[in-house]
Each structure stands twice: as C-alpha cells, then as structure tokens.
Design a protein around this motif. Structure first.
Motif, short mmCIF file in Angstrom:
data_model
loop_
_atom_site.label_atom_id
_atom_site.label_comp_id
_atom_site.label_asym_id
_atom_site.label_seq_id
_atom_site.Cartn_x
_atom_site.Cartn_y
_atom_site.Cartn_z
N LEU A 586 0.83 -1.21 0.00
CA LEU A 586 0.00 0.00 0.00
C LEU A 586 0.86 1.26 0.00
CD1 LEU A 586 -2.84 -0.92 2.53
CD2 LEU A 586 -3.07 -0.60 0.07
N TRP A 587 1.87 1.26 0.84
CA TRP A 587 2.73 2.44 0.92
C TRP A 587 3.46 2.68 -0.40
CZ3 TRP A 587 5.48 3.82 6.11
CH2 TRP A 587 5.90 5.14 6.06
N LEU A 588 3.98 1.61 -0.98
CA LEU A 588 4.72 1.75 -2.23
C LEU A 588 3.82 2.21 -3.38
CD1 LEU A 588 7.39 1.31 -3.77
CD2 LEU A 588 6.64 -1.05 -4.19
N VAL A 589 2.68 1.52 -3.56
CA VAL A 589 1.82 1.82 -4.70
C VAL A 589 1.23 3.22 -4.60
CG1 VAL A 589 -0.33 1.18 -5.85
CG2 VAL A 589 1.29 -0.59 -5.18
N PHE A 590 0.64 3.54 -3.47
CA PHE A 590 -0.02 4.84 -3.35
C PHE A 590 0.99 5.97 -3.18
CE2 PHE A 590 -3.61 2.12 -2.65
CZ PHE A 590 -4.65 2.81 -3.25
N GLY A 591 2.12 5.66 -2.56
CA GLY A 591 3.16 6.67 -2.46
C GLY A 591 3.69 7.06 -3.82
N LEU A 592 3.96 6.05 -4.66
CA LEU A 592 4.45 6.34 -6.00
C LEU A 592 3.39 7.04 -6.85
CD1 LEU A 592 6.44 3.07 -6.86
CD2 LEU A 592 7.37 5.35 -6.42
N ALA A 593 2.13 6.54 -6.75
CA ALA A 593 1.06 7.13 -7.57
C ALA A 593 0.87 8.61 -7.25
CB ALA A 593 -0.24 6.36 -7.35
#
Length: 701
Positions: A586-593
């Motif tokens: 969650l942190w990786l996907v939404f952070g990058l998005a």
C-alpha cells in the motif's frame, strides 16, 4: 506514447510526463471497473461444488489437528485412556424427551435406533469409545462433555475430531467437524453464526471465496463458502471451553447455541462442571436454559495405576533407570488422600510431571529433577502440588538440551510468558487467544503514535541530511527530511481514524477493490486536494494534478480488506507476513502514484513528500503490522519481550509444549497455566504497563 507526442511537437519532458500520466490513468479506468464488475457479478467462474469444498476443508482440518496432536504428544508413549460416565441428570435433558425429539426429526433420526443407549448409563466408556458414543449411542448426536480443570476435555475433543475425519469413516461431501474455541465469542454483541464464519475464514482463507455461482467478493462475507457450509449444516461444531467465557456471558452463549443450532443439529460442547451448572441457572431469577436435545458425560480422574504406568512408560518402561525413579511417587498415588495422587489424576498434571521429571531424548536422568521431590516435600494439599508443578514447568521446558540449544534462558522465557499471560488476563479482559495483532493494546494509542512519529522524524532527518550532504546543501536536506517525517506522522494519525482494520477485526491479509459510495467521495476529495496543491503553480498544473489525484482518491475509496485464497490454514506467522506485505504494498503503490501525480503537476520534491505521506496514510490505515512491530520493539527495548517474538512463540508451541495453536492464534496449553502465570510475581514491570485501568488501580493499591 512518447514518440507520438514528440511527433506532435511536444518536446518538453515535464509536459510529456504530465500527458502520459493522465492518459495512462484514464486508459486504466475501464479495465478497473470491468474487473470490479466481474468480481461483483461472479463472472470469474463458478468454482467447485460445496461438497468438494467440504472435503477440502476436512482434509485441511485433519492435517492441522494431526500436527497439533503431534506437538501435544497425545499419542506418546500411547494415548492416555480417560474414562467417563453419564453426567448428572440435573444438567441434561431427560432421556425419554431426548429420544422422542430424535424420532420426530423431519426425515427421521440420523443414526440407527437399534444402537441407541437404553439410558444415560449406557453412555459410559473410555478412550476411543467417544466416537461410538457420539455417533450411535446419543440419539440426537448432541453431547455435553463436562470435567474438572485439566481433566482432558480438549484432548478428548481433538481425538473425537480426528476420529470423525478419518477417511475410512467419513463420507465424501459430509459434515466437517471443526473445533471452535468459545473464549473469543461475545454473545451480547456477536451473532454466533457470523462469528463462526469469521473464524472459518480467518483459519481457512479459501473459504472467503463466494459460494458456487459467484466469484470472490473481497471484504464481504454474506455469500462466502464459509457461510454456505454453516447454513447447509456441512460444519459440525465442536465448541470448546464454555467456562472460558466470563460468567455473565455463559448463559447467553448457551441461548445463542440453541437459537442457531436447534435440536436437529449435531454438536459437542465442553465445559468445567461447576461453571456449566452456574450457566444453566444464573442468579437473579433468570430462566434455566439447557442445551436442547443434548446428552451429557462427565470425565473421571485418571486412576493411580493408569497414571503410574503412563509416567513409567514415558520414561522408557519398567526396569529402566528413568522409570524406576517413579516408584515412591507411584506408592503415594495409591493413597486417595495423597495430594500428589490427586494432582496427578488429570492429564494436565501428568503432562507437567513428565515434562519436569522425565528426561527428553538425548538427556540423562542426572540432568533433570528427581520425582522423589514430590514425596519429600511436605505438600499440604493438591493445590500446593499443582503450584509446584506450574513453577517447575517453565524452567523444565527451557532447560538446556545437548543437541538443541535454546536462544532464551529459563528466566527470560518465564519473564516473557508472564508478561503475555498478564496482557491476556488484564489488557484483553481474560481472553485465552494470544493474537499478535492485539499486542499493541498493551500500550495506549498515543504512545504508539509517538514512537512511530519519532522514528519517522529521525529517519527523515537522517536521510535528508545525507542527501543534502551529497548535493552540497545539508541544512536544506535535513529540513526537507524533517518536514517529510512530520507529514508522515500527521498522515499516520489521520489514518488511524479511517482504518478498516483494527485489533478487534483482525489483520488484513489482502487488498481488494469494490465499487461503493466511497469511490465518489475519494475521487471528489482527491480532485479538490489536487486542485488546491496545483493551482499555485498555474491553472494547467492545477487541472492536471486534480485529475490525477481524483483517480488515485477514487481507487483508494474502493479499497476493501479481505483474506485471499490459500489451500491450507494460515499460521500466526503466515498472517503476519501477509499483513506486512499489504502494508509495504500500500505504501509503495499509493506513495508512487500520488508522488508522480503531484510531482509532475508541481515540483518533484513536493511530490516526494506528499507521496510518502499519502502512502503512510493508506498503509497505516490498511494494515496492523506497523502497530505490532512498533509495540514489539518498545517491549523488547524494555526487556519484556524478545526481539524475535514470532520465533519465540513458535518455539514455545512446537518444542516446549507451553502454547497450542488454534487456527491463526496461539493459546496457553491450559487455562490454569495462563492464570498461574498471570498471577505470578516473577516478572519485573513498570507500574501499570500492560494492565487495564482497573488492574492498574489494584496494582497501585
């Protein structure tokens, strides 16, 4: 896309990036909604028949409890025979009424009337007779198993479960016996059927899929395979430990069982004898509630000769040095007034005695205590002997072994186990379930936030300073790092208010997406936030950022926690690993998005800060791993818990025999062991840590 844009004359990198980001997000929306629609409508496949699901569940349950029986050493040196007779008539249904109820069941009795017992006295037996009693002698196949503490109620339930699941006796597609520990059931706030479904899905993730004719519905349990199995009577409930519920709830729990499972539904219920009597007729003029259509048996103490033979056999058999050491104890056990004989008349007492005084494979008798200690000491009562065994059990379980060294000393292990027992007894209201996701309740939420926030600030400042040094601007880097850490702290605090998972619901083992009103809310909120962030950099940037942020917000609004497919029951470690992957994902996907959207629309540095903060918001609200990890590190720093807690718990279960595993949670081997440790004074604690407010007042007093 880059080639087309360049041919059109768009040659600025930032313009190309903005256009690609928006177009790619828009192109991704149709497949996203189509996939969600297919999930909702069940277009992913019909799945297997419910009978096949029952067979798969039976195989999984059988493997689970065969492994647990091996850990418990139930069949070593041989199955300990426990005898029983009919329970007192006051606590059961009249036999004639019970037989009439079975005869008038629609479709007729489920077993042959020729094999019914002539009366309650015909229920007597021992050992493997329990299968015959349940299946054939009891007309309704509804049985209450009563006994004193440590008398072997759970052990008998496991043996019955394994006998019913034996492939040689179970019919394909038939009902699956499943053990449900009642300690986690609250009849005042939970529906029994829904609670059973939640337990099934937690312990057997594959049952979270939709029943035949539908696909997987993440986060919804109203049409799952688990619900279908329960409602079709393909789950035979074995309810363990009515006495482990608070006294005020036992009467309501009995009433819930009667409401959900009428006299036609087979089941088994275990309880301590005194607590069961109190549950039937609590004080205050409450109407007596018996378990409808149920017969009852009462477990007997283990006789002296059987107990002595069992202890000698565990030590190697007669004429072996280790076995001959039990001679004086065996003589004392034949005296019915002997406290030692009374304490060793239960399977629990025998288990602790052999763990303390019998050498393990590879040990010599000189490395373990001598059973004569039980005779030489002047024990005034059975309780004194049991306390002695409890005190000696933990050090014996963690004594050094020549071929398998232990990472924890007996003193460390005892301190850790006492803390856990007190945490369960006081912080969690006396529950018997040791769940890793509830460990964070040993600290107030603001302390966890403070610890997580300080670590975020320190990490942000350090990373920013190092980056600034590399770029020649250390102060700017440190300031940016602190600002990012502060944003993460704020996002984490906000995420706690919007989290779909918490200590009561259990951890999140997967993420799904479903259309719901929060998709529109998330899209609207994201668009407004993106517009507010992007407008200072120009109208074009504001619109671009608003579109991208709206897409991300809509995706976040449709998130739903669910447990994914798995062929086998999950262990506590497996569930922790799943929740950790959810947190990091969650942190990786939404952070990058969000970082890319904001960075392209405004400034890359601002995009990085906002992306990290939004990723923290989603991740800390969607998973419990960070709370567990923060709590574990705080406790380990204080010396209350080991640094590798899951390894310690697995060792206590698999090698020491102190814990048992029921699905995705651990439990102490017996409730009396938990109670002994909870009231032990051998742990050093700071005032009030790990105690409920009421217990803190008592501790202060």
């Amino acid at each position: 896309m880059v080639g087309v844009l360049y041919a059109w004359g768009v040659n600025r990198v930032d313009d190309i990036g903005k256009v690609i980001g928006v177009v790619a997000a828009l192109l991704g929306l149709p497949p996203l909604f189509v996939t969600a629609f297919r999930l909702q409508q069940g277009a992913t496949g019909a799945g297997e028949a419910l009978e096949d699901t029952a067979d798969s569940l039976a195989e999984a349950v059988r493997h689970q409890w065969e492994a647990e029986a091996e850990v418990w050493r139930l069949n070593y040196p041989y199955p300990l025979p426990v005898a029983w007779s009919a329970a007192d008539p006051e606590v059961t249904v009249d036999w004639a009424v019970l037989c009439e109820a079975a005869r008038h069941v629609p479709g007729g009795p489920s077993n042959s009337t020729d094999r019914w017992a002539d009366g309650p006295e015909g229920l007597s037996g021992s050992g493997n007779d329990i299968q015959e009693v349940f299946l054939h002698r009891v007309p309704t196949r509804r049985l209450v198993v009563l006994g004193e503490p440590g008398s072997g109620k759970t052990m008998m339930l496991v043996r019955l479960l394994l006998a019913l699941l034996d492939p040689a006796h179970r019919d394909s597609g038939g009902a699956v016996p499943v053990l449900f520990a009642l300690a986690s059931f609250d009849p005042l706030s939970q529906d029994l059927r829904s609670w059973m479904i939640d337990q099934l899905i937690q312990d057997h993730p594959a049952l979270g899929a939709r029943a035949q004719g539908g696909g997987i519905t993440p986060g919804r349990r109203d049409s799952t395979l688990a619900r279908a199995l329960v409602e079709r009577r393909l789950v035979l409930p074995l309810f363990d430990g009515l006495d482990e519920l608070p006294a005020a709830l036992r009467h309501h729990a009995l009433n819930s069982i009667n409401e959900v499972f009428n006299a036609r539904a087979p089941l088994v219920l275990t309880s301590r004898s005194t607590e069961y009597r109190q549950a039937l007729a609590p004080t205050g003029g409450v109407t007596i509630v018996r378990l409808d259509g149920a017969a009852g048996i009462r477990l007997h103490p283990v006789d002296a000769e059987t107990a002595a033979t069992y202890l000698r056999s565990d030590a190697g058999g007669r004429h072996i040095e280790g076995a001959d050491r039990w001679a004086r104890v065996a003589d004392a056990m034949h005296d019915p007034r002997s406290p030692v004989g009374q304490a060793l008349s239960t399977p629990l007492g025998l288990f602790m005695a052999r763990a303390v005084y019998n050498p393990r494979p590879g040990e010599s008798t000189g490395e373990v205590a001598n059973p004569d200690d039980l005779v030489n000491a002047d024990f005034s009562s059975r309780t004194a002997v049991e306390r002695h065994l409890y005190r000696a059990f933990i050090p014996a379980a963690y004594r050094p072994h020549p071929s398998r060294p232990c990472r924890w000393s007996p003193q460390q292990a005892e301190r850790y186990l006492i803390f856990l027992a007190r945490h369960m007894q006081y912080s969690l209201g006396g529950t018997t379930n040791l769940a890793w996701w509830q460990l964070s309740q040993s600290f107030p939420a603001h302390r966890l936030l403070a610890a997580f926030g300080l670590s975020s600030l320190f990490t942000g400042a350090t990373t920013g300073l190092l980056t600034g040094l590399a770029l020649g601007r250390p102060m700017l880097g440190a300031g940016a790092g602190l600002a990012t850490g502060a944003l993460i702290c704020i996002a984490t605090a906000v995420g706690l208010f919007f989290t779909p998972v918490h200590e009561r619901t259990g951890p999140n083992a997967g993420i799904g997406w479903l259309p719901n009103p929060f998709v529109a809310v998330g899209a609207g909120a994201g668009s407004l936030a993106g517009l507010a962030v992007g407008l200072p950099f120009g109208l074009e940037n504001g619109v671009t950022t608003a579109i991208g942020a709206g897409l991300v917000g809509g995706l976040a609004g449709g998130l739903s926690a669910h447990i994914p497919h798995a062929s086998d029951p999950v262990s506590p470690g497996d569930l922790l690993a799943m929740d950790r992957r959810v947190f990091l994902g969650l942190w990786l996907v939404f952070g990058l998005a969000v970082g890319f959207v904001v960075g392209f629309g405004t400034h890359p540095g601002l995009g990085a800060c906002v992306g990290l903060a939004f990723g923290a918001f989603v991740a800390t609200g969607g998973a419990l791993w960070w709370r567990y990890t923060t709590t574990r590190l705080l406790l380990a720093a204080q010396g209350r818990m080991p640094w590798r807690l899951m390894g310690f718990l697995a060792d206590a279960h698999e090698r020491r025999g102190i814990l048992r595993r029921v699905g995705a949670v651990y439990q102490f081997r017996h409730l009396t062991l938990q109670e002994h440790l909870a009231h032990s004074e051998a742990v050093h604690r700071s005032p009030g840590v790990g105690l409920s407010p009421h217990a803190r007042i008592e501790s202060a007093g």
